[in-house]
Design an enzyme around this catalytic site. Structure first.
Site, PDB file in Angstrom:
ATOM      1  N   GLY A  62      15.562 -44.958  13.007  1.00  0.00           N
ATOM      2  CA  GLY A  62      14.928 -45.170  14.408  1.00  0.00           C
ATOM      3  C   GLY A  62      13.986 -43.949  14.745  1.00  0.00           C
ATOM      4  CD  GLU A  95      16.856 -47.384   8.899  1.00  0.00           C
ATOM      5  OE1 GLU A  95      16.366 -47.231   8.049  1.00  0.00           O
ATOM      6  OE2 GLU A  95      16.271 -47.526  10.193  1.00  0.00           O
ATOM      7  CD  GLU A 110      12.789 -48.352  12.535  1.00  0.00           C
ATOM      8  OE1 GLU A 110      13.724 -47.901  13.203  1.00  0.00           O
ATOM      9  OE2 GLU A 110      12.699 -49.407  11.961  1.00  0.00           O
ATOM     10  CB  ALA A 149      19.854 -46.220  15.604  1.00  0.00           C
TER      11      ALA A 149
END
Ligand code: CO8
Length: 257
Positions: A108, A131, A111, A65
């Site tokens: 992300g 994270e 993911e 992200a």
């Protein structure tokens, strides 16, 4: 929709999508993810496309992200953004999506590769859920999909320490299908997508759906679902053609009906 952060291309019946913010290692900001969801949905609805490949560049698939965009967000803002509701639309794509990964696939980014159906990696690929090192945790499915893919012990290690998993290890743990030299990962992913695209589309769709069902159903429900899709395919012209062609020792011609 006008695309600023992704590039699209076609290779026959394969729709390609490149994440394109190289200056920040393809960090996934909200705009980029909106574009990804929109473009994949368009491919999914396009009869000329039968499989998709998502990739970044040699250095990064995506480093997670966009931290600068998340840095000032509060809990309620994150909740009302509800960005992952959109990610669910990728998960529900009818056509297979292959992730072609080189370099960083983190947070992300990792993911996103796991939402795809198959991952092909270059020798330089590194997967990770770091994270924890910025005080949060995976939020786009990482704790669930990574655990299902590599098992609890390895997932715990990665999620709790943020340690990266190099390509060879990802292969060993079954996270990726194949590891190839960096100059080949995209070619391999496209070749695989083309191979799938040459198969009868309705059977591909229902089979993909059934394999994915194994992740969120009990064995009983999964088997029931598989059986229903299997029986349904007997209503298609392609299954009739496929079996007839086998008996007649010729190549089948798929109609997608
Ligand atoms: N967000 C924003 N910018 C980033 C990000 C990121 N995730 N990753 C790298 N960049 C930027 C850097 O700030 C740098 O910019 P600049 O040149 O302006 O300083 C540029 O990309 C190049 O990065 P580095 O200089 O750091 O490159 P290195 O090769 O030295 O290091 C690393 C590469 C190890 C990948 C390092 O950049 C790094 O640690 N990045 C952050 C990785 C990370 O923590 N990812 C997880 C983010 S949190 C997350 O993903 C939450 C998931 C749930 C929500 C998903 C919603 C999309």
């Amino acid at each position: 929709m006008e695309y600023r952060h992704i590039l699209l291309a076609r290779d026959g019946a394969v729709g390609l999508l490149q994440l394109n913010r190289p200056e920040v290692l393809n960090a996934l900001n909200l705009r980029l993810m909106d574009e990804v969801v929109h473009a994949l949905q368009a491919y999914d609805d396009d009869d000329a496309i039968r499989a998709m490949v998502v990739h970044g560049n040699d250095k990064a698939f995506a480093a997670g992200a966009d931290i600068t965009e998340m840095a000032d967000a509060g809990a309620m803002e994150m909740l009302t953004r509800d960005q992952f509701a959109k990610w669910d639309r990728i998960r529900k794509a009818k056509k297979p999506i292959i992730a072609a990964v080189s370099g960083f696939a983190l947070g992300g980014g990792c993911e996103l590769t796991m939402i795809c159906d198959i991952i092909i990696a270059s020798e330089t690929a590194q997967f990770g859920q770091p994270e924890i090192n910025i005080g949060v945790m995976p939020g786009a499915g990482g704790t669930q999909r990574l655990t299902r893919a590599v098992g609890k012990a390895k997932a715990m290690e990665m999620v709790l320490t943020g340690r990266f998993m190099p390509a060879r290890e990802a292969l060993e743990y079954g996270l990726v299908l194949k590891v190839v030299p960096v100059e080949l990962y995209l070619k391999e992913a496209i070749a695989l997508a083309r191979e799938i695209a040459a198969r009868p589309p309705l059977a591909v769709r229902l089979a993909k759906e059934a394999v994915n069902k194994s992740f969120d159903a009990t064995l009983d429900h999964g088997l029931e679902f598989e059986r229903k899709n299997f029986y349904l395919l007997f209503a298609t012209e392609d299954s009739e053609e496929g079996m007839k062609a086998f008996v007649e020792k010729r190549k089948p011609e798929w109609k997608g009906k």
